[in-house]
Design an enzyme around this catalytic site. Structure first.
Site, PDB file in Angstrom:
ATOM      1  N   ASP A   1       0.859  -1.186   0.000  1.00  0.00           N
ATOM      2  CA  ASP A   1       0.000   0.000   0.000  1.00  0.00           C
ATOM      3  C   ASP A   1       0.896   1.237   0.000  1.00  0.00           C
ATOM      4  O   ASP A   1       1.989   1.220   0.578  1.00  0.00           O
ATOM      5  CB  ASP A   1      -0.849   0.047   1.269  1.00  0.00           C
ATOM      6  CG  ASP A   1      -2.029  -0.909   1.248  1.00  0.00           C
ATOM      7  OD1 ASP A   1      -2.155  -1.698   0.291  1.00  0.00           O
ATOM      8  OD2 ASP A   1      -2.824  -0.881   2.207  1.00  0.00           O
TER       9      ASP A   1
ATOM     10  N   HIS B   1       5.073  -7.257   0.052  1.00  0.00           N
ATOM     11  CA  HIS B   1       4.782  -8.576  -0.506  1.00  0.00           C
ATOM     12  C   HIS B   1       5.476  -8.764  -1.853  1.00  0.00           C
ATOM     13  O   HIS B   1       6.035  -7.827  -2.413  1.00  0.00           O
ATOM     14  CB  HIS B   1       3.270  -8.748  -0.643  1.00  0.00           C
ATOM     15  CG  HIS B   1       2.542  -8.816   0.664  1.00  0.00           C
ATOM     16  ND1 HIS B   1       1.736  -9.882   1.023  1.00  0.00           N
ATOM     17  CD2 HIS B   1       2.491  -7.959   1.713  1.00  0.00           C
ATOM     18  CE1 HIS B   1       1.216  -9.672   2.224  1.00  0.00           C
ATOM     19  NE2 HIS B   1       1.666  -8.501   2.661  1.00  0.00           N
TER      20      HIS B   1
ATOM     21  N   SER C   1       8.434   3.842   5.128  1.00  0.00           N
ATOM     22  CA  SER C   1       9.590   4.091   4.286  1.00  0.00           C
ATOM     23  C   SER C   1       9.243   3.802   2.838  1.00  0.00           C
ATOM     24  O   SER C   1       8.121   4.052   2.410  1.00  0.00           O
ATOM     25  CB  SER C   1      10.806   3.297   4.745  1.00  0.00           C
ATOM     26  OG  SER C   1      11.972   3.810   4.122  1.00  0.00           O
TER      27      SER C   1
END
EC number: 4.1.1.65
Length: 282
Positions: free
Chosen positions: A88, A144, A247
């Site tokens: 995200d 991911h 980050s």
């Protein structure tokens, strides 16, 4: 350049990040709850998608920050040819790697060799594609896999811990090639793929699913770990790593294997599992 970004040139990056780490792992109820409530309110964190929606149930701020999502809160693009968005966040930049250079912002770029800490490792990505995704404090902070890959090597590249917010990206030259980072090299059915976890000011750590805490690591030498022969295979959409504060992750792809998905551009908000690019099959 903002005052905050200017100050990051002189602030003691390591000391501040060490203090942030101590606070993030504190289990003192008043401390952890104040941090959770402050971040939730300031950044508009949505806990309705979290596996644990009760902000008071988290034992530490770090547990809250690295929270898991409910099953089904994110689903991978149904197209089997889609390489997936790793997290995200918001696209900082994406596009071709031209003459070995990666675009950062107007007037700013750095080389893939600088980013990866190795000119040889960067060569297969020349004329390929990159995507830089910024994870803000409100986002889900697990990263991911865009595609199924076998872990080959990791490279810890020491460096600074500048902020990676939008103002710093615009104004700090070679930002992502200067900050501390963990480069993860994978072998896939289309060739090499790299995912780069970039540290930042107040980031208290980076953890991988195969090795645990990788950042912070102290010292000024590049450290390589060879995982060939270990059989560490991570499936497409599987969790790879997590940031213990916000980050940036940068994905590198070799040339001729994929085209970037339409509609993506700088500043685009993105969600884990949506299509980043599509394989050029056949």
């Amino acid at each position: 350049m903002s005052l905050v970004t200017s100050l990051t040139y002189v602030l003691p990056h390591r000391l501040l990040s060490s203090l942030a780490r101590a606070l993030a792992y504190s289990d003192r109820p008043a401390t952890k709850q104040w941090l959770i409530d402050t971040v939730t309110r300031k950044f508009g964190v949505d806990l309705s998608e979290a596996q644990e929606p009760d902000p008071r149930a988290y034992p530490t701020f770090n547990a809250f920050f690295t929270r898991a999502l409910k099953h089904g809160a994110r689903v991978p693009d149904a197209d089997p040819a889609a390489l997936l968005m790793p997290a995200d966040g918001r696209i900082s930049q994406l596009g071709p790697i031209e003459n070995g250079r990666i675009f950062q912002a107007k007037g700013q770029s750095f080389t893939a060799a600088e980013l990866l800490g190795d000119a040889g490792a960067a060569a297969p990505f020349n004329n390929g594609l990159f995507a830089t995704v910024y994870l803000s404090p409100k986002d889900y902070h697990r990263v991911h896999m865009p595609w199924t890959g076998t872990l080959r090597t990791t490279v810890h590249v020491p460096g600074r811990l500048f902020s990676v917010g939008p103002d710093a990206v615009r104004n700090v030259p070679r930002l992502f090639a200067r900050n501390e980072r963990l480069v993860c090299h994978f072998d896939t059915d289309f060739g090499p793929m790299a995912s780069v976890m970039v540290g930042a000011l107040l980031v208290s750590g980076v953890e991988t699913v195969w090795s645990g805490v990788e950042i912070p690591r102290y010292g000024d030498r590049i450290t390589r770990k060879d995982y060939r022969g270990k059989g560490i295979v991570l499936e497409k959409f599987a969790e790879m790593a997590r940031f213990n504060y916000g980050s940036t992750v940068i994905v590198l792809l070799p040339p001729g294997v994929a085209t970037l998905d339409g509609g993506l551009g700088a500043e685009t908000s993105v969600r884990l599992g949506q299509a980043l690019a599509r394989r050029q099959l056949g």
